[in-house]
Design a protein around this motif. Structure first.
Motif, PDB file in Angstrom:
ATOM      1  N   MET A   1     -48.373 -17.838 128.562  1.00  0.00           N
ATOM      2  CA  MET A   1     -49.161 -17.895 129.765  1.00  0.00           C
ATOM      3  C   MET A   1     -48.307 -17.433 130.942  1.00  0.00           C
ATOM      4  SD  MET A   1     -52.169 -19.213 128.922  1.00  0.00           S
ATOM      5  CE  MET A   1     -52.887 -19.940 130.353  1.00  0.00           C
ATOM      6  N   GLY A   2     -48.609 -16.281 131.440  1.00  0.00           N
ATOM      7  CA  GLY A   2     -47.888 -15.764 132.587  1.00  0.00           C
ATOM      8  C   GLY A   2     -48.651 -16.038 133.871  1.00  0.00           C
ATOM      9  N   SER A   3     -48.195 -15.448 134.916  1.00  0.00           N
ATOM     10  CA  SER A   3     -48.884 -15.615 136.190  1.00  0.00           C
ATOM     11  C   SER A   3     -50.174 -14.801 136.185  1.00  0.00           C
ATOM     12  CB  SER A   3     -47.979 -15.173 137.331  1.00  0.00           C
ATOM     13  OG  SER A   3     -47.732 -13.790 137.228  1.00  0.00           O
ATOM     14  N   LEU A   4     -51.033 -15.116 137.117  1.00  0.00           N
ATOM     15  CA  LEU A   4     -52.319 -14.427 137.184  1.00  0.00           C
ATOM     16  C   LEU A   4     -52.140 -13.043 137.801  1.00  0.00           C
ATOM     17  CD1 LEU A   4     -54.610 -17.333 138.382  1.00  0.00           C
ATOM     18  CD2 LEU A   4     -54.326 -16.471 136.076  1.00  0.00           C
ATOM     19  N   SER A   5     -52.838 -12.065 137.226  1.00  0.00           N
ATOM     20  CA  SER A   5     -52.758 -10.710 137.758  1.00  0.00           C
ATOM     21  C   SER A   5     -53.723 -10.561 138.935  1.00  0.00           C
ATOM     22  CB  SER A   5     -53.106  -9.689 136.666  1.00  0.00           C
ATOM     23  OG  SER A   5     -54.484  -9.767 136.349  1.00  0.00           O
ATOM     24  N   ILE A   6     -53.695  -9.403 139.550  1.00  0.00           N
ATOM     25  CA  ILE A   6     -54.567  -9.144 140.698  1.00  0.00           C
ATOM     26  C   ILE A   6     -56.029  -9.199 140.284  1.00  0.00           C
ATOM     27  CG2 ILE A   6     -54.490  -6.631 140.434  1.00  0.00           C
ATOM     28  CD1 ILE A   6     -54.547  -8.496 143.754  1.00  0.00           C
ATOM     29  N   TRP A   7     -56.343  -8.798 139.071  1.00  0.00           N
ATOM     30  CA  TRP A   7     -57.737  -8.811 138.600  1.00  0.00           C
ATOM     31  C   TRP A   7     -58.248 -10.247 138.472  1.00  0.00           C
ATOM     32  CZ3 TRP A   7     -59.868  -4.551 139.590  1.00  0.00           C
ATOM     33  CH2 TRP A   7     -59.159  -3.361 139.497  1.00  0.00           C
ATOM     34  N   HIS A   8     -57.391 -11.149 138.019  1.00  0.00           N
ATOM     35  CA  HIS A   8     -57.789 -12.550 137.933  1.00  0.00           C
ATOM     36  C   HIS A   8     -58.107 -13.115 139.314  1.00  0.00           C
ATOM     37  CE1 HIS A   8     -55.454 -12.327 134.062  1.00  0.00           C
ATOM     38  NE2 HIS A   8     -56.637 -12.802 133.659  1.00  0.00           N
ATOM     39  N   TRP A   9     -57.255 -12.791 140.281  1.00  0.00           N
ATOM     40  CA  TRP A   9     -57.474 -13.294 141.637  1.00  0.00           C
ATOM     41  C   TRP A   9     -58.741 -12.717 142.247  1.00  0.00           C
ATOM     42  CZ3 TRP A   9     -55.479 -17.572 142.978  1.00  0.00           C
ATOM     43  CH2 TRP A   9     -54.214 -17.944 142.536  1.00  0.00           C
ATOM     44  N   LEU A  10     -59.028 -11.432 141.972  1.00  0.00           N
ATOM     45  CA  LEU A  10     -60.258 -10.828 142.497  1.00  0.00           C
ATOM     46  C   LEU A  10     -61.498 -11.498 141.913  1.00  0.00           C
ATOM     47  CD1 LEU A  10     -59.351  -7.040 142.574  1.00  0.00           C
ATOM     48  CD2 LEU A  10     -59.694  -8.568 144.507  1.00  0.00           C
ATOM     49  N   ILE A  11     -61.476 -11.800 140.624  1.00  0.00           N
ATOM     50  CA  ILE A  11     -62.615 -12.476 139.998  1.00  0.00           C
ATOM     51  C   ILE A  11     -62.795 -13.874 140.592  1.00  0.00           C
ATOM     52  CG2 ILE A  11     -63.462 -13.459 137.832  1.00  0.00           C
ATOM     53  CD1 ILE A  11     -62.171 -10.998 136.436  1.00  0.00           C
ATOM     54  N   VAL A  12     -61.699 -14.597 140.781  1.00  0.00           N
ATOM     55  CA  VAL A  12     -61.777 -15.928 141.376  1.00  0.00           C
ATOM     56  C   VAL A  12     -62.323 -15.839 142.796  1.00  0.00           C
ATOM     57  CG1 VAL A  12     -60.374 -17.881 142.202  1.00  0.00           C
ATOM     58  CG2 VAL A  12     -59.979 -16.923 139.923  1.00  0.00           C
ATOM     59  N   LEU A  13     -61.890 -14.865 143.556  1.00  0.00           N
ATOM     60  CA  LEU A  13     -62.369 -14.683 144.928  1.00  0.00           C
ATOM     61  C   LEU A  13     -63.861 -14.397 144.953  1.00  0.00           C
ATOM     62  CD1 LEU A  13     -61.707 -14.406 147.950  1.00  0.00           C
ATOM     63  CD2 LEU A  13     -61.275 -11.989 147.509  1.00  0.00           C
ATOM     64  N   ILE A  14     -64.331 -13.539 144.076  1.00  0.00           N
ATOM     65  CA  ILE A  14     -65.756 -13.216 144.030  1.00  0.00           C
ATOM     66  C   ILE A  14     -66.576 -14.446 143.664  1.00  0.00           C
ATOM     67  CG2 ILE A  14     -67.491 -11.897 142.741  1.00  0.00           C
ATOM     68  CD1 ILE A  14     -65.416  -9.608 142.656  1.00  0.00           C
ATOM     69  N   VAL A  15     -66.112 -15.211 142.694  1.00  0.00           N
ATOM     70  CA  VAL A  15     -66.830 -16.428 142.297  1.00  0.00           C
ATOM     71  C   VAL A  15     -66.883 -17.417 143.457  1.00  0.00           C
ATOM     72  CG1 VAL A  15     -66.736 -18.447 140.775  1.00  0.00           C
ATOM     73  CG2 VAL A  15     -66.386 -16.161 139.832  1.00  0.00           C
ATOM     74  N   VAL A  16     -65.779 -17.601 144.153  1.00  0.00           N
ATOM     75  CA  VAL A  16     -65.744 -18.533 145.286  1.00  0.00           C
ATOM     76  C   VAL A  16     -66.680 -18.061 146.394  1.00  0.00           C
ATOM     77  CG1 VAL A  16     -64.263 -19.408 147.146  1.00  0.00           C
ATOM     78  CG2 VAL A  16     -63.462 -19.449 144.792  1.00  0.00           C
TER      79      VAL A  16
END
Length: 81
Positions: A1-16
């Motif tokens: 389990m590494g750190s979250l990539s930019i794509w993960h953060w973008l998906i989280v931002l869109i969901v929020v």
């Protein structure tokens, strides 16, 4: 389990944004963004090119007056220990 990539953060931002902001706010926000870009492009097209002679009548920046130079020197003297 590494750190979250930019794509993960973008998906989280869109969901929020969808959960807390609602669907209508996103579309209005994107519409405002598009209007701003259109306005920027329109004003960039309307601008006339800058010429060296059109910047100032004298073609240079005027020198500071003697009183402002003296005031700056006095401030510097009072600041030094």
């Amino acid at each position: 389990m590494g750190s979250l990539s930019i794509w993960h953060w973008l998906i989280v931002l869109i969901v929020v944004l969808v959960v807390f902001g609602g669907g209508g706010k996103i579309s209005s926000m994107m519409g405002d963004f598009a209007k701003g870009i259109k306005s920027f492009k329109k004003h960039m097209a309307d601008d006339e090119p800058m010429d060296e002679s059109a910047t100032r009548p004298g073609g240079h920046i005027p020198a500071p007056s003697a009183t402002s130079v003296d005031q700056a020197a006095q401030r510097d003297k009072t600041r030094q220990p």
